[in-house]
Design a protein around this motif. Structure first.
Motif, PDB file in Angstrom:
ATOM      1  N   PRO A  53       0.826  -1.208   0.000  1.00  0.00           N
ATOM      2  CA  PRO A  53       0.000   0.000   0.000  1.00  0.00           C
ATOM      3  C   PRO A  53       0.859   1.256   0.000  1.00  0.00           C
ATOM      4  N   HIS A  54       0.321   2.325  -0.581  1.00  0.00           N
ATOM      5  CA  HIS A  54       0.999   3.609  -0.646  1.00  0.00           C
ATOM      6  C   HIS A  54       0.049   4.718  -0.210  1.00  0.00           C
ATOM      7  N   LEU A  55       0.598   5.742   0.398  1.00  0.00           N
ATOM      8  CA  LEU A  55      -0.160   6.945   0.745  1.00  0.00           C
ATOM      9  C   LEU A  55       0.113   8.006  -0.308  1.00  0.00           C
ATOM     10  N   VAL A  56      -0.971   8.581  -0.870  1.00  0.00           N
ATOM     11  CA  VAL A  56      -0.816   9.624  -1.887  1.00  0.00           C
ATOM     12  C   VAL A  56      -1.549  10.874  -1.421  1.00  0.00           C
ATOM     13  N   PRO A  57      -1.103  12.055  -1.844  1.00  0.00           N
ATOM     14  CA  PRO A  57      -1.637  13.311  -1.300  1.00  0.00           C
ATOM     15  C   PRO A  57      -2.964  13.750  -1.939  1.00  0.00           C
ATOM     16  N   VAL A  58      -3.988  12.918  -1.752  1.00  0.00           N
ATOM     17  CA  VAL A  58      -5.354  13.290  -2.120  1.00  0.00           C
ATOM     18  C   VAL A  58      -6.230  12.986  -0.912  1.00  0.00           C
ATOM     19  N   ASN A  59      -7.408  13.595  -0.840  1.00  0.00           N
ATOM     20  CA  ASN A  59      -8.283  13.359   0.301  1.00  0.00           C
ATOM     21  C   ASN A  59      -8.816  11.941   0.318  1.00  0.00           C
ATOM     22  N   SER A  60      -9.336  11.482  -0.829  1.00  0.00           N
ATOM     23  CA  SER A  60      -9.929  10.149  -0.872  1.00  0.00           C
ATOM     24  C   SER A  60      -9.718   9.534  -2.240  1.00  0.00           C
ATOM     25  N   GLY A  61      -9.930   8.247  -2.304  1.00  0.00           N
ATOM     26  CA  GLY A  61      -9.748   7.491  -3.539  1.00  0.00           C
ATOM     27  C   GLY A  61      -8.690   6.424  -3.374  1.00  0.00           C
ATOM     28  N   ILE A  62      -8.918   5.281  -3.999  1.00  0.00           N
ATOM     29  CA  ILE A  62      -7.933   4.197  -4.025  1.00  0.00           C
ATOM     30  C   ILE A  62      -7.745   3.755  -5.469  1.00  0.00           C
ATOM     31  N   ALA A  63      -6.495   3.664  -5.897  1.00  0.00           N
ATOM     32  CA  ALA A  63      -6.141   3.082  -7.187  1.00  0.00           C
ATOM     33  C   ALA A  63      -5.284   1.859  -6.911  1.00  0.00           C
ATOM     34  N   THR A  64      -5.688   0.721  -7.477  1.00  0.00           N
ATOM     35  CA  THR A  64      -4.958  -0.524  -7.263  1.00  0.00           C
ATOM     36  C   THR A  64      -4.570  -1.124  -8.609  1.00  0.00           C
ATOM     37  N   SER A  65      -3.320  -1.568  -8.697  1.00  0.00           N
ATOM     38  CA  SER A  65      -2.845  -2.322  -9.856  1.00  0.00           C
ATOM     39  C   SER A  65      -2.388  -3.688  -9.362  1.00  0.00           C
ATOM     40  N   THR A  66      -3.001  -4.732  -9.880  1.00  0.00           N
ATOM     41  CA  THR A  66      -2.717  -6.093  -9.442  1.00  0.00           C
ATOM     42  C   THR A  66      -2.234  -6.907 -10.632  1.00  0.00           C
ATOM     43  N   THR A  67      -1.190  -7.685 -10.430  1.00  0.00           N
ATOM     44  CA  THR A  67      -0.683  -8.536 -11.504  1.00  0.00           C
ATOM     45  C   THR A  67      -0.611  -9.980 -11.037  1.00  0.00           C
ATOM     46  N   ALA A  68      -0.732 -10.888 -12.006  1.00  0.00           N
ATOM     47  CA  ALA A  68      -0.595 -12.323 -11.733  1.00  0.00           C
ATOM     48  C   ALA A  68      -0.326 -13.030 -13.049  1.00  0.00           C
ATOM     49  N   LYS A  69       0.326 -14.169 -12.984  1.00  0.00           N
ATOM     50  CA  LYS A  69       0.612 -14.967 -14.180  1.00  0.00           C
ATOM     51  C   LYS A  69      -0.673 -15.601 -14.704  1.00  0.00           C
ATOM     52  N   LEU A  70      -0.906 -15.470 -15.998  1.00  0.00           N
ATOM     53  CA  LEU A  70      -2.008 -16.163 -16.638  1.00  0.00           C
ATOM     54  C   LEU A  70      -1.725 -17.662 -16.619  1.00  0.00           C
ATOM     55  N   THR A  71      -2.735 -18.449 -16.281  1.00  0.00           N
ATOM     56  CA  THR A  71      -2.566 -19.901 -16.279  1.00  0.00           C
ATOM     57  C   THR A  71      -2.189 -20.384 -17.674  1.00  0.00           C
ATOM     58  N   GLU A  72      -1.249 -21.314 -17.736  1.00  0.00           N
ATOM     59  CA  GLU A  72      -0.763 -21.815 -19.028  1.00  0.00           C
ATOM     60  C   GLU A  72      -1.920 -22.384 -19.852  1.00  0.00           C
ATOM     61  N   GLY A  73      -1.957 -21.996 -21.109  1.00  0.00           N
ATOM     62  CA  GLY A  73      -2.970 -22.525 -22.018  1.00  0.00           C
ATOM     63  C   GLY A  73      -4.262 -21.731 -22.044  1.00  0.00           C
ATOM     64  N   ILE A  74      -4.377 -20.703 -21.209  1.00  0.00           N
ATOM     65  CA  ILE A  74      -5.593 -19.887 -21.153  1.00  0.00           C
ATOM     66  C   ILE A  74      -5.519 -18.756 -22.169  1.00  0.00           C
ATOM     67  N   ASP A  75      -6.572 -18.587 -22.934  1.00  0.00           N
ATOM     68  CA  ASP A  75      -6.678 -17.458 -23.857  1.00  0.00           C
ATOM     69  C   ASP A  75      -6.896 -16.190 -23.032  1.00  0.00           C
ATOM     70  N   PRO A  76      -6.079 -15.140 -23.217  1.00  0.00           N
ATOM     71  CA  PRO A  76      -6.250 -13.913 -22.429  1.00  0.00           C
ATOM     72  C   PRO A  76      -7.659 -13.337 -22.500  1.00  0.00           C
ATOM     73  N   ALA A  77      -8.373 -13.583 -23.581  1.00  0.00           N
ATOM     74  CA  ALA A  77      -9.738 -13.057 -23.703  1.00  0.00           C
ATOM     75  C   ALA A  77     -10.642 -13.587 -22.602  1.00  0.00           C
ATOM     76  N   ALA A  78     -10.265 -14.708 -21.998  1.00  0.00           N
ATOM     77  CA  ALA A  78     -11.072 -15.297 -20.921  1.00  0.00           C
ATOM     78  C   ALA A  78     -11.127 -14.383 -19.700  1.00  0.00           C
ATOM     79  N   ILE A  79     -10.130 -13.508 -19.562  1.00  0.00           N
ATOM     80  CA  ILE A  79     -10.133 -12.562 -18.437  1.00  0.00           C
ATOM     81  C   ILE A  79     -11.337 -11.632 -18.551  1.00  0.00           C
ATOM     82  N   GLY A  80     -11.484 -11.002 -19.697  1.00  0.00           N
ATOM     83  CA  GLY A  80     -12.613 -10.105 -19.910  1.00  0.00           C
ATOM     84  C   GLY A  80     -13.943 -10.830 -19.820  1.00  0.00           C
TER      85      GLY A  80
END
Length: 348
Positions: free
Chosen positions: A239-266
Motif C-alpha cells: 500500500p501507498h499513501l498519496v496526497p489526495v483526500n480520498s480514492g484508491i487506485a490498485t494495480s494487481t498482476t498475476a501470471k495467466l494460467t498456461e494454455g488460457i486465452d487472455p480473452a477469458a479474463i474479460g
C-alpha cells in the motif's frame, strides 16, 4: 409512503461516519434516529458538520454511544464506524437488543480468531460471533447478506483487490502464487486522528509506501482469495499513501494460467459483473481513474495482458470512504431490508 427504517450511526464524527451521515440523511427509506460521538455529544449534527444544514434530520444531536439509549430510539439497524477492538463490544450489545448491525471495523471480517490476533495484536473480543458474521461484499455475497443480522463490511484496500481477482481465481485463470497488488490511497484512509505523519506538510507533494510487508488488510484479502481459489493463497501487497483526500487506485498482476486465452479474463469479469449495479468494467486496456469514482459507490475495473511476461494486469479505482467503506455498507443495508440495491446510492 412506506414507513422509513430507523437507523443509528455509532462513531458518526469520523471521516467514514461523516460519509454515512451524508448518505443516510438523504436516503429515501431511512430515518436517522441516533448518531453517536463521545467528543461531540449534545451538539447538533449541523453544528459539527455545517454542510448538512437544512437537510431533514440535521438538527439531531450527537449522543453518547450507550447501547440502551441507542435501542431506545427505536433503531432497527446500526452502522458501526469505530476502530477495531472497540466495535465488537457495542456490536454484541446491539445484537442482543435486536438490532441489525453493519460493522465497518475489522472486528468481524475474519473467520479465525487466531488470525485476528496475529494481525491486530490482541485476542478477538467476541469470537462467538465470528461464525455468524457475513463478509459484506454485495457483488459476491448478496444472498448471505440478505439473511444476515451481522455484516462485516470489507476494508477499502480489500474491496479494490478482491473484486477484480475473485472471478479469475474461481475460473482458475491465474496462478494464485504469483499475485502482487500495489495500492494507493488518499489520506482519509488513515482516519481522523492526530498523527504527525498525516499532517499536510508531511503528505503533500509526496508518495510513500507503508505497512510493509504485512499490512493488516492482508488477513482478509488472503482469506477471501483462498475461498475463491479453493486453496491457501498468499500474496504480496504494497500500500501507498498519496496526497489526495480520498480514492484508491490498485494495480494487481498475476501470471495467466498456461494454455488460457487472455480473452477469458474479460469474459470472466463480464460474466461476474455485467449486471452489477456498482461495478463498471472498462474492458481490455482500460485504466481505472480515481477522479471518476470519488463520492460514489462505483468501482471501475480494467485489465490488460502482457504477452512479454505472461502476466495479467488488473486496474481498479474506488472511493475509500465510499465503495471502500460507507456506501458499500449502505449497499449491504439495502439488501438486508429488501430495498433496491441502489437505494440512496445513485450518484455520479
Amino acid at each position: 409512503m412506506t414507513e422509513r427504517i430507523k437507523c443509528a450511526i455509532v462513531g458518526a464524527s469520523g471521516y467514514t461516519g461523516q460519509e454515512l451521515l451524508r448518505l443516510l440523511l438523504v436516503h429515501p427509506q431511512v430515518e436517522l434516529v441516533a448518531a453517536t460521538s463521545r467528543q461531540e455529544a449534545g451538539k447538533p449534527l449541523s453544528a459539527v458538520f455545517p454542510r448538512f444544514r437544512k437537510l431533514p434530520g440535521a438538527e439531531l444531536p450527537f449522543m453518547e454511544p450507550d447501547p440502551d439509549a441507542i435501542a431506545a430510539t427505536g433503531a432497527q439497524a446500526a452502522f458501526l464506524a469505530l476502530p477495531h477492538g472497540v466495535a465488537a463490544e457495542i456490536a454484541t450489545a446491539l445484537l442482543e437488543r435486536g438490532l441489525k448491525v453493519i460493522d465497518l471495523s475489522a472486528d468481524f471480517r475474519l473467520s479465525d480468531a487466531d488470525v485476528y490476533e496475529e494481525f491486530y495484536g490482541h485476542p478477538h473480543p467476541a469470537p462467538a460471533l465470528l461464525d455468524e458474521a457475513v463478509y459484506g461484499l454485495p457483488e459476491i455475497r448478496a444472498g448471505a447478506i440478505r439473511e444476515a443480522r451481522l455484516v462485516a463490511s470489507p476494508g477499502c484496500y480489500p474491496t479494490s483487490i478482491l473484486l477484480p481477482l475473485i472471478p479469475l481465481l474461481e475460473a482458475s485463470l491465474i496462478d494464485p502464487a504469483t499475485i502482487v497488488a500495489n495500492s494507493m490511497s488518499g489520506v482519509s484512509g488513515a482516519g481522523k486522528k492526530a498523527d504527525v505523519s498525516l499532517l499536510f506538510c508531511e503528505c503533500n507533494e509526496s508518495v510513500r509506501a507503508y505497512g510493509i510487508p504485512k499490512h493488516r488488510h492482508l488477513s482478509e484479502i488472503e482469506q477471501e482469495l483462498s475461498i475463491a481459489a479453493g486453496e491457501s493463497v498468499v500474496i504480496t501487497f504494497i500500500p501507498h499513501l498519496v496526497p489526495v483526500n480520498s480514492g484508491i487506485a490498485t494495480s494487481t498482476t498475476a501470471k495467466l494460467t498456461e494454455g488460457i486465452d487472455p480473452a477469458a479474463i474479460g469474459e470472466a469479469l463480464e460474466s461476474a459483473y455485467g449486471d452489477a449495479a456498482f461495478v463498471r468494467l472498462l474492458g481490455k486496456g482500460g485504466c481505472a481513474d480515481t477522479k471518476n469514482v470519488t463520492r460514489t459507490n462505483f468501482i471501475d475495473i480494467g485489465w490488460a495482458h502482457d504477452a512479454r511476461t505472461g502476466r495479467v494486469i488488473l486496474t481498479s479505482a474506488e472511493d475509500n470512504l465510499g465503495k471502500g467503506a460507507g456506501s458499500q455498507a449502505v449497499q449491504s443495508f439495502n439488501l438486508i431490508f429488501g430495498l433496491p440495491e441502489t437505494a440512496g446510492l445513485q450518484t455520479a
